[in-house]
Every structure is written in structure tokens, then in C-alpha cells.
Motif scaffolding. Sequence first.
Motif, PDB file in Angstrom:
ATOM      1  N   ARG A 188      -7.265 -13.674   2.534  1.00  0.00           N
ATOM      2  CA  ARG A 188      -6.566 -13.778   1.250  1.00  0.00           C
ATOM      3  C   ARG A 188      -5.154 -13.209   1.336  1.00  0.00           C
ATOM      4  N   ALA A 189      -4.986 -12.163   2.137  1.00  0.00           N
ATOM      5  CA  ALA A 189      -3.664 -11.557   2.280  1.00  0.00           C
ATOM      6  C   ALA A 189      -2.695 -12.522   2.954  1.00  0.00           C
ATOM      7  N   LEU A 190      -3.137 -13.182   4.015  1.00  0.00           N
ATOM      8  CA  LEU A 190      -2.258 -14.130   4.694  1.00  0.00           C
ATOM      9  C   LEU A 190      -1.925 -15.309   3.792  1.00  0.00           C
ATOM     10  N   ASP A 191      -2.925 -15.851   3.106  1.00  0.00           N
ATOM     11  CA  ASP A 191      -2.683 -16.978   2.200  1.00  0.00           C
ATOM     12  C   ASP A 191      -1.673 -16.600   1.121  1.00  0.00           C
ATOM     13  N   THR A 192      -1.836 -15.424   0.551  1.00  0.00           N
ATOM     14  CA  THR A 192      -0.922 -14.984  -0.504  1.00  0.00           C
ATOM     15  C   THR A 192       0.487 -14.809   0.039  1.00  0.00           C
ATOM     16  N   ALA A 193       0.600 -14.189   1.204  1.00  0.00           N
ATOM     17  CA  ALA A 193       1.920 -13.957   1.794  1.00  0.00           C
ATOM     18  C   ALA A 193       2.640 -15.277   2.063  1.00  0.00           C
ATOM     19  N   LEU A 194       1.909 -16.278   2.536  1.00  0.00           N
ATOM     20  CA  LEU A 194       2.537 -17.552   2.878  1.00  0.00           C
ATOM     21  C   LEU A 194       2.859 -18.403   1.659  1.00  0.00           C
ATOM     22  N   PHE A 195       1.966 -18.450   0.691  1.00  0.00           N
ATOM     23  CA  PHE A 195       2.106 -19.418  -0.389  1.00  0.00           C
ATOM     24  C   PHE A 195       2.667 -18.850  -1.695  1.00  0.00           C
ATOM     25  N   SER A 196       2.704 -17.518  -1.843  1.00  0.00           N
ATOM     26  CA  SER A 196       3.104 -16.955  -3.127  1.00  0.00           C
ATOM     27  C   SER A 196       4.320 -16.044  -3.071  1.00  0.00           C
ATOM     28  N   VAL A 197       4.566 -15.427  -1.929  1.00  0.00           N
ATOM     29  CA  VAL A 197       5.596 -14.378  -1.881  1.00  0.00           C
ATOM     30  C   VAL A 197       7.007 -14.951  -1.737  1.00  0.00           C
ATOM     31  N   GLY A 198       7.194 -15.881  -0.800  1.00  0.00           N
ATOM     32  CA  GLY A 198       8.529 -16.431  -0.579  1.00  0.00           C
ATOM     33  C   GLY A 198       9.360 -15.642   0.411  1.00  0.00           C
ATOM     34  N   ARG A 199       8.712 -14.792   1.200  1.00  0.00           N
ATOM     35  CA  ARG A 199       9.384 -14.025   2.257  1.00  0.00           C
ATOM     36  C   ARG A 199       8.717 -14.353   3.590  1.00  0.00           C
ATOM     37  N   PRO A 200       9.395 -14.128   4.711  1.00  0.00           N
ATOM     38  CA  PRO A 200       8.735 -14.342   5.998  1.00  0.00           C
ATOM     39  C   PRO A 200       7.517 -13.433   6.143  1.00  0.00           C
ATOM     40  N   THR A 201       6.498 -13.939   6.834  1.00  0.00           N
ATOM     41  CA  THR A 201       5.267 -13.191   7.045  1.00  0.00           C
ATOM     42  C   THR A 201       5.042 -12.989   8.539  1.00  0.00           C
ATOM     43  N   LEU A 202       4.840 -11.753   8.938  1.00  0.00           N
ATOM     44  CA  LEU A 202       4.531 -11.445  10.326  1.00  0.00           C
ATOM     45  C   LEU A 202       3.034 -11.194  10.431  1.00  0.00           C
ATOM     46  N   MET A 203       2.342 -12.065  11.159  1.00  0.00           N
ATOM     47  CA  MET A 203       0.909 -11.916  11.369  1.00  0.00           C
ATOM     48  C   MET A 203       0.681 -11.234  12.712  1.00  0.00           C
ATOM     49  N   VAL A 204      -0.033 -10.132  12.690  1.00  0.00           N
ATOM     50  CA  VAL A 204      -0.290  -9.391  13.928  1.00  0.00           C
ATOM     51  C   VAL A 204      -1.793  -9.351  14.194  1.00  0.00           C
ATOM     52  N   GLY A 205      -2.138  -9.239  15.466  1.00  0.00           N
ATOM     53  CA  GLY A 205      -3.527  -9.128  15.856  1.00  0.00           C
ATOM     54  C   GLY A 205      -3.846  -7.732  16.329  1.00  0.00           C
ATOM     55  N   HIS A 206      -4.832  -7.607  17.195  1.00  0.00           N
ATOM     56  CA  HIS A 206      -5.242  -6.292  17.675  1.00  0.00           C
ATOM     57  C   HIS A 206      -4.203  -5.680  18.606  1.00  0.00           C
ATOM     58  N   ALA A 207      -3.491  -6.538  19.357  1.00  0.00           N
ATOM     59  CA  ALA A 207      -2.495  -6.038  20.317  1.00  0.00           C
ATOM     60  C   ALA A 207      -1.103  -6.429  19.857  1.00  0.00           C
ATOM     61  N   VAL A 208      -0.208  -5.452  19.812  1.00  0.00           N
ATOM     62  CA  VAL A 208       1.183  -5.696  19.444  1.00  0.00           C
ATOM     63  C   VAL A 208       2.061  -5.230  20.601  1.00  0.00           C
ATOM     64  N   ARG A 257      -2.435 -14.758  20.483  1.00  0.00           N
ATOM     65  CA  ARG A 257      -2.642 -13.421  21.032  1.00  0.00           C
ATOM     66  C   ARG A 257      -1.433 -12.521  20.833  1.00  0.00           C
ATOM     67  N   ILE A 258      -0.328 -13.097  20.358  1.00  0.00           N
ATOM     68  CA  ILE A 258       0.888 -12.339  20.104  1.00  0.00           C
ATOM     69  C   ILE A 258       1.211 -12.432  18.611  1.00  0.00           C
ATOM     70  N   PRO A 259       2.035 -11.524  18.094  1.00  0.00           N
ATOM     71  CA  PRO A 259       2.428 -11.619  16.688  1.00  0.00           C
ATOM     72  C   PRO A 259       3.128 -12.938  16.402  1.00  0.00           C
ATOM     73  N   VAL A 260       2.920 -13.460  15.197  1.00  0.00           N
ATOM     74  CA  VAL A 260       3.508 -14.746  14.801  1.00  0.00           C
ATOM     75  C   VAL A 260       4.271 -14.561  13.495  1.00  0.00           C
ATOM     76  N   LEU A 261       5.538 -14.959  13.499  1.00  0.00           N
ATOM     77  CA  LEU A 261       6.368 -14.897  12.305  1.00  0.00           C
ATOM     78  C   LEU A 261       6.297 -16.262  11.627  1.00  0.00           C
TER      79      LEU A 261
END
Length: 219
Positions: free
Chosen positions: A72-92, A212-216
Motif C-alpha cells: 500500500r505504501a508503494l502504491d500510494t507513493a506512486l499514484f497519489s504523492v506526485g514525487r519521485p519514489t525510491l524503492m529499496v530492498g534488503h540490501a542498499v 536487487r538494487i534500489p529503484v527510483l
Amino acid sequence: MREAAAEGKAAVQAWCQREGVPFMSSGGRLDATFATWAELSGEIEPLLTLAGRINDLVIVDRPDPGVPFTGRALDTALFSVGRPTLMVGHAVPYDLLDHVMIAWNGSQEATRLIGQSITLLHEATRVTVLQARTERFEEAPTADLCAYLRWHGIVAEAATLDIEGGTSVGEAILAEAERRHASMLAMGAYTHSRVREFLLGGVTRHVIEHARIPVLLAH
């Protein structure tokens, strides 16, 4: 929720102590580096929407069915916020901006991402603009984006990705990012409808599920 918040705050404080970053500072100078902490209670969608719109970047975990609110957090960040979203996994990666690879297709979503992330791209040690050879390959040459970035003082390398039979575009992009040792992937999200991607699969869905890497991302 209280336990998760306490763990999160403790982790931030520990990181600040290790890196010598002042915690809970009022800031003072605008060029100073410091960290603050705030806790908001309520439904994730309205809280993240309002908080994200008054910040430059939203950082969320990669969705995990076993962890509440991540999807839900990713969906909200992408579709409602209007700012770039950085998705990170276990390893940064230690240096997130060591090598930023931009997956370029000329879409409105990718264009929006570039425009909103110019300041971040300025800090990258290396930038590669990657374009997959698809049926719309000729419509948005990587050379044009590289020229645009150069006007903003960002020197980027253009690269073309051939898609071999049986390999999806998303799979090929992630493999190329790994081959080039990219520290972060940047791309427009859901250039096709989200329903279509859910039913038929798509680049964004594959990247979100397997990166496997962060995605903007930006929609």
C-alpha cells in the motif's frame, strides 16, 4: 506498530551515531546534514500522501506480502504523492549514487522522473541512459536525453539493450543493470495501465518484484 516505530527510530539513531550525523537537530544552516524523526498515526494512504507532497523524495520498502503496509505504501507513493519514489530492498549499496542507470523509453512517466530528479542525478558519479530495442525504439533516442542532461551539467553515457528471444524487457533491464554494476535503477512506472500490467505482466511489475538494487520510480 509502536514496536516497529521504536525499532525504526533506534535504527536511525544508530546510523546517525555511526556516520556522525546530528539527530533531532533544528538544522540551522541549510547546507548542513542532519536527521529528524516524526511519527504519524492513521491510515497509510492519506498520511503518506500529505507527508510525501511536502518532501522531495519518498523512500519505501519493496512490497513484501509478509510485511504490513509495504504494498500500500508503494502504491500510494506512486499514484497519489506526485514525487519521485525510491524503492529499496534488503540490501542498499554503500554509495547509492555511484552508478545510476536510467531506463529510458520516452514516456511521460520517465520524463516526469527525469525532471523531478535532476538534483539527485547531479550527485551521481556516473550516469548511463539505457534504452531497450523495442518496437518504439526510434521514437525517443537516448542521444536526445543525454543532450538534455548535458545542458544541466550531467554527462551521461548512452547504451542500447537488445532483447533476446524469450526474455522480457524487465528481465533484460535488471540483468543489464547487474552486468554494469549499477547502484541504482531509475525508470518511469506503469507506462501502460496498471490493470494491464497486473493481468499480462509488464516492465514495472517485473522490476518491482525482482530488483536487487534500489529503484527510483515516478508515475
